[in-house]
Each structure stands twice: as C-alpha cells, then as structure tokens.
Design an enzyme around this catalytic site. Structure first.
Site, PDB file in Angstrom:
ATOM      1  N   SER A 141       0.857  -1.195   0.000  1.00 44.19           N
ATOM      2  CA  SER A 141       0.000   0.000   0.000  1.00 44.19           C
ATOM      3  C   SER A 141       0.887   1.237   0.000  1.00 44.19           C
ATOM      4  CB  SER A 141      -0.874   0.013   1.266  1.00 44.19           C
ATOM      5  OG  SER A 141      -1.543   1.250   1.393  1.00 44.19           O
ATOM      6  N   TYR A 154      -1.427  -1.259  10.406  1.00 45.14           N
ATOM      7  CA  TYR A 154      -1.605  -1.426   8.957  1.00 45.14           C
ATOM      8  C   TYR A 154      -0.350  -0.961   8.217  1.00 45.14           C
ATOM      9  CZ  TYR A 154      -3.793  -1.232   4.332  1.00 45.14           C
ATOM     10  OH  TYR A 154      -4.091  -1.431   2.997  1.00 45.14           O
TER      11      TYR A 154
END
Ligand code: NAD
Length: 248
Positions: A141, A154
């Site tokens: 990401s 995350y």
C-alpha cells in the site's frame, strides 16, 4: 498468455481481489479464489465457470497456517500445479497508538503480513517444481510510505510486505520464482458514483482508481515475458502520492 497459468488469489471474493480474479480468468488462466467470505467466493467462482472460464472457490483464512497448507493442497488436487500467487487478502483498522493492544497488533500483522510469508512458502514449494517457474505478487500500500493518524499496525504490515518482497525475491530467485509487490493508492471498491470531484482531483490522472488498475499491474508482473522484473514495488496510485498539496 496465461492459458498455462494456475493462479491463487487470496481475498479474491470481492474488491481488488475480485478484479484480479476476473482479469486472469478472462485471459484463460485457471483461478483459485481463496477467501473467508464463502457466499461471495462461491458466487464469483460460479459466475466465472458459467462464462466458460475455469475457477474454484476454496474457503481459507490466510491468518491460519493449516488453512494455507490446505489451500495449496486443494489447488494441486484440482488444477495440478500453482504458477502464480497473488497475496491480496488484508484488512484495515483505525486504532490509536495510545490504546492499541498486543492482541490487536498481532491479529492485524497475522492477517496482512504473516500470511504473505506462509502463503509464499507453500506456493513456492510447488512453483520450484514447475518448468515455467512461478511468480508471486503481494498487495502492499502507499500507506507503507505515508500515513493518516491511527494506522500504525496497517502501515507496519504494508511496510513489512515491501521488505519481505525483496527478501523472498533473493531466496526464491534461484528456483525461477519472481517476487514483487504493488502499492495501490486509493482504489474504490464501493460505489464509484458517490465519489466527489475533490476526490478525483487529488490524483494527477484526475480520477480515483478501480480494481482493474491493480489487475493490470498484476498481469504485467506475472507475464512470462517480464521475468527480468523481481524484488520491486510498483506504486499504482494515479500519481496521488506525487501531488504536493499546499493550503489555498
Ligand atoms: N482499496 C484500496 O484503496 C487499497 C489501497 C491500498 C492497499 N489495498 C490492499 O489491497 C488488498 C485488497 O483490498 P480491498 O480494498 O479489495 O479489500 P476488501 O476488504 O474489499 O477485500 C478484501 C478481501 O479479503 C478477504 N479477507 C480478509 N481477511 C481474510 C483472511 N484472513 N483470509 C482470507 N481472506 C480474507 C475479505 O473477505 C475480502 O473478500 C488488501 O491487502 C488491502 O490492504 C487496498
């Protein structure tokens, strides 16, 4: 191009994973949809098969080692081999670093990062026996490189995927297995029509991304003609992380 490919897509039942499943199926690959969402997974496999493609749904929680081992075994039993693994399954949680518990941290890392190592381990054991070799692509990401508040676990999981990618590329390279990752920016998996003009405008290309944008990068990284590419991260974000924003 992908007629001889057997592709395992984790988290393939919806969202970006669904887009990846459809892209490979449409190009003649045999596709395994691995997901915890049984209803959507079965539905997608059925739809693909009704369209004349070749798909199989396998219920698997990639945070569990025994499910990963069973997933790869079922793939072999059904399609004979594995040539491509797309580590796509993942989840996001907003938790303040003042409040996060050890259990929350471990749970997210287990789902997003540990799963990538152990899915890759099991798939690579098969890939190294293939004449064609294998290709592994994992979904990192842009949050591996930039953050909103309260996304520590995350961000760490995605940064871990970028590092794990070059480590695995080094280890699996001699076995003719390439390993790469993709860092998507904003990929809308819900109602695209609900997006505002300002959402699109924060991208250099003038629009928010869609799952097909990520599927295209997967196809590139797993195309046998591109086996010179390994160990890298490709950012696919419409230029969002290159747009410098000053207050007006
Ligand atoms: N959508 C984005 O903007 C974006 C941006 C950057 C990175 N990503 C990454 O791309 C990947 C896909 O994202 P998405 O937006 O399509 O997510 P999504 O939530 O729409 O879909 C995720 C899929 O993974 C499955 N899944 C979750 N945990 C699982 C587990 N333990 N085992 C098996 N399956 C599991 C879910 O059931 C679901 O089908 C994720 O790794 C995500 O972190 C997404």
């Amino acid at each position: 191009m992908f007629e001889k490919s057997v592709v395992v897509v984790t988290g393939g039942a919806q969202g970006i994973g669904e887009g990846i499943v459809r892209a490979y199926a449409q190009r003649g690959a045999k596709v395994v949809i691995a997901d915890v969402n049984v209803e959507l997974g079965h539905q997608l496999a059925q739809e693909c098969n009704e369209q004349g493609y070749s798909a199989l749904f396998v219920e698997a929680d990639v945070s569990k080692e025994q499910d990963i081992v069973a997933l790869m075994q079922q793939t072999i039993q059904h399609f004979g081999t594995i040539t491509i693994l797309i580590n796509n399954a993942g989840k996001f949680e907003h938790v303040s670093p003042y409040d996060i518990t050890v259990a929350q941290w471990h749970n997210l890392l287990q789902t997003n990062l540990t799963s990538v190592l152990f899915c890759s381990r099991e798939a690579a054991k098969i890939m190294r026996t293939n004449e064609l070799g294998g290709s592994i692509v994992s979904l990192a990401s842009t949050r591996a490189f930039m953050s909103e508040p309260y996304s520590e676990a995350y961000a760490a999981s995605k940064g871990g995927i970028v590092a794990l990618t070059h480590a695995l590329a080094r280890s699996f390279g001699p076995d003719n297995i390439t390993v790469n990752c993709i860092s998507p920016g904003w990929i809308e998996t819900g109602d695209y029509e609900q997006l505002r003009a300002i959402d699109h405008e924060q991208h250099l290309v003038g629009r928010v991304g869609v799952p097909e944008d990520i599927a295209q990068a997967c196809l590139y990284l797993t195309n046998p003609a591109n086996r010179f590419v390994t160990g890298i991260n490709i950012t696919v974000d419409g230029g969002m992380t290159k747009k410098m924003i000053y207050e007006e």
